[in-house]
Design a protein around this motif. Structure first.
Motif, PDB file in Angstrom:
ATOM      1  N   ILE A   1       0.901  -1.010   0.064  1.00 42.17           N
ATOM      2  CA  ILE A   1       0.229   0.758   0.410  1.00 42.17           C
ATOM      3  C   ILE A   1       0.895   1.100  -0.056  1.00 42.17           C
ATOM      4  O   ILE A   1       0.478   1.787  -0.638  1.00 42.17           O
ATOM      5  CB  ILE A   1      -0.801  -0.594   1.047  1.00 42.17           C
ATOM      6  CG1 ILE A   1      -2.161  -1.246   1.084  1.00 42.17           C
ATOM      7  CG2 ILE A   1      -1.912   1.536   1.227  1.00 42.17           C
ATOM      8  CD1 ILE A   1      -3.020  -1.088   1.942  1.00 42.17           C
TER       9      ILE A   1
ATOM     10  N   TYR B   1       0.201  -7.711   0.242  1.00 39.70           N
ATOM     11  CA  TYR B   1      -0.534  -6.800  -0.332  1.00 39.70           C
ATOM     12  C   TYR B   1      -1.055  -6.850  -1.328  1.00 39.70           C
ATOM     13  O   TYR B   1      -2.072  -7.253  -1.756  1.00 39.70           O
ATOM     14  CB  TYR B   1      -0.320  -5.579  -0.098  1.00 39.70           C
ATOM     15  CG  TYR B   1      -1.198  -4.818  -0.754  1.00 39.70           C
ATOM     16  CD1 TYR B   1      -2.192  -4.176  -0.611  1.00 39.70           C
ATOM     17  CD2 TYR B   1      -0.628  -3.969  -1.890  1.00 39.70           C
ATOM     18  CE1 TYR B   1      -3.231  -3.747  -1.076  1.00 39.70           C
ATOM     19  CE2 TYR B   1      -1.105  -3.314  -2.431  1.00 39.70           C
ATOM     20  CZ  TYR B   1      -2.803  -2.538  -2.280  1.00 39.70           C
ATOM     21  OH  TYR B   1      -3.350  -2.047  -3.616  1.00 39.70           O
TER      22      TYR B   1
ATOM     23  N   CYS C   1     -11.530  -0.424   2.920  1.00 38.83           N
ATOM     24  CA  CYS C   1     -10.414   0.820   1.594  1.00 38.83           C
ATOM     25  C   CYS C   1     -12.374   1.761   1.277  1.00 38.83           C
ATOM     26  O   CYS C   1     -11.710   2.797   1.883  1.00 38.83           O
ATOM     27  CB  CYS C   1     -10.431  -0.304  -0.015  1.00 38.83           C
ATOM     28  SG  CYS C   1      -9.745   0.868  -0.608  1.00 38.83           S
ATOM     29  N   SER C   2     -13.565   0.739   1.881  1.00 36.55           N
ATOM     30  CA  SER C   2     -14.047   2.650   1.205  1.00 36.55           C
ATOM     31  C   SER C   2     -14.858   3.316   2.007  1.00 36.55           C
ATOM     32  O   SER C   2     -14.956   4.376   2.051  1.00 36.55           O
ATOM     33  CB  SER C   2     -15.455   1.538   0.752  1.00 36.55           C
ATOM     34  OG  SER C   2     -15.552   0.797   0.431  1.00 36.55           O
TER      35      SER C   2
ATOM     36  N   TRP D   1      -8.474  -5.673  -0.910  1.00 32.37           N
ATOM     37  CA  TRP D   1      -8.433  -4.068  -0.289  1.00 32.37           C
ATOM     38  C   TRP D   1      -8.818  -3.091  -0.943  1.00 32.37           C
ATOM     39  O   TRP D   1     -10.180  -2.454  -0.489  1.00 32.37           O
ATOM     40  CB  TRP D   1      -6.682  -3.866   0.000  1.00 32.37           C
ATOM     41  CG  TRP D   1      -6.512  -2.761   0.619  1.00 32.37           C
ATOM     42  CD1 TRP D   1      -6.738  -1.595  -0.679  1.00 32.37           C
ATOM     43  CD2 TRP D   1      -6.951  -1.853   1.649  1.00 32.37           C
ATOM     44  NE1 TRP D   1      -6.097  -0.423  -0.398  1.00 32.37           N
ATOM     45  CE2 TRP D   1      -6.586  -0.662   1.255  1.00 32.37           C
ATOM     46  CE3 TRP D   1      -7.710  -1.911   2.781  1.00 32.37           C
ATOM     47  CZ2 TRP D   1      -5.921   0.360   2.104  1.00 32.37           C
ATOM     48  CZ3 TRP D   1      -7.466  -1.078   3.818  1.00 32.37           C
ATOM     49  CH2 TRP D   1      -7.398   0.337   3.311  1.00 32.37           C
ATOM     50  N   LEU D   2      -8.763  -3.218  -1.825  1.00 34.74           N
ATOM     51  CA  LEU D   2      -9.531  -2.165  -2.942  1.00 34.74           C
ATOM     52  C   LEU D   2     -11.096  -2.433  -3.162  1.00 34.74           C
ATOM     53  O   LEU D   2     -11.982  -1.407  -3.779  1.00 34.74           O
ATOM     54  CB  LEU D   2      -8.859  -2.275  -4.604  1.00 34.74           C
ATOM     55  CG  LEU D   2      -7.999  -2.016  -4.730  1.00 34.74           C
ATOM     56  CD1 LEU D   2      -7.395  -2.417  -5.631  1.00 34.74           C
ATOM     57  CD2 LEU D   2      -7.137  -0.643  -4.248  1.00 34.74           C
ATOM     58  N   SER D   3     -12.134  -4.047  -3.203  1.00 37.22           N
ATOM     59  CA  SER D   3     -12.891  -3.964  -3.262  1.00 37.22           C
ATOM     60  C   SER D   3     -13.987  -4.253  -1.263  1.00 37.22           C
ATOM     61  O   SER D   3     -15.033  -3.899  -1.450  1.00 37.22           O
ATOM     62  CB  SER D   3     -13.436  -5.169  -3.548  1.00 37.22           C
ATOM     63  OG  SER D   3     -12.733  -6.149  -3.135  1.00 37.22           O
TER      64      SER D   3
ATOM     65  N   GLN E   1      -5.171  -7.520  -2.902  1.00 36.61           N
ATOM     66  CA  GLN E   1      -4.533  -5.630  -3.638  1.00 36.61           C
ATOM     67  C   GLN E   1      -6.065  -5.899  -4.062  1.00 36.61           C
ATOM     68  O   GLN E   1      -7.284  -4.807  -3.855  1.00 36.61           O
ATOM     69  CB  GLN E   1      -4.014  -5.557  -4.316  1.00 36.61           C
ATOM     70  CG  GLN E   1      -4.013  -4.531  -5.670  1.00 36.61           C
ATOM     71  CD  GLN E   1      -3.267  -4.314  -6.916  1.00 36.61           C
ATOM     72  OE1 GLN E   1      -2.699  -4.829  -6.898  1.00 36.61           O
ATOM     73  NE2 GLN E   1      -2.959  -2.603  -7.002  1.00 36.61           N
TER      74      GLN E   1
END
Length: 160
Positions: A54, A130, A143-144, A137-139, A134
């Motif tokens: 990250i 990560y 993260c939101s 994390w992004l979805s 990834q």
């Protein structure tokens, strides 16, 4: 078996073994670390050469920790002091000034929370894994939520 196995300009993907035990999924070295997952096991992007995290550099990690901690401490003090003194305002101008300082302090406090949270996810939760995580994390919710916090903290001073 491909005749490209003996070529020096190709990489063999990990965990791509056929029934006879021969590794057979080959990609060009130009496809390694290009940001596109060409190997099914992600070995072309998730390896020591690519190093995806990250926060990639130590300078960035250190900066996020220091600025985050300082932002939480000093803006926490500012928010507390200004919030306790808002009732004592004798003029409208002083009231609006203190509310503005409160909102700016709140926004900067949220930036501190954002930076510390990002640093925790980078160093303690995902770390060197990560790259494989990834997409999670992004979805994911974390993260939101951090995206919402970063948007709100930038909008706090504009509320007036």
């Amino acid at each position: 078996m491909s005749d490209e196995v003996n070529c020096a300009n190709h990489m063999v993907c990990n965990n791509t073994v056929n029934k006879t035990g021969t590794k057979e999924h080959l990609i060009s070295y130009y496809q390694k670390c290009d940001g596109i997952f060409d190997c099914f096991d992600l070995s072309d992007e998730c390896n020591e050469s690519c190093g995806k995290q990250i926060l990639d550099t130590m300078v960035m990690k250190f900066t996020c920790w220091i600025i985050g901690i300082l932002a939480i401490i000093f803006n926490g003090i500012t928010i507390t002091m200004v919030a306790s003194s808002i009732k004592e305002c004798k003029t409208d101008g002083l009231f609006y000034t203190r509310v503005l300082v409160f909102l700016i302090g709140l926004g900067d406090f949220l930036i501190g929370i954002y930076l510390i949270s990002l640093s925790i996810f980078d160093s303690m939760i995902y770390g060197k894994n990560y790259c494989q995580k990834q997409v999670d994390w992004l979805s994911g919710n974390a993260c939101s939520v951090l995206g919402v916090i970063s948007t709100v903290d930038l909008s706090c001073p504009c509320l007036l």
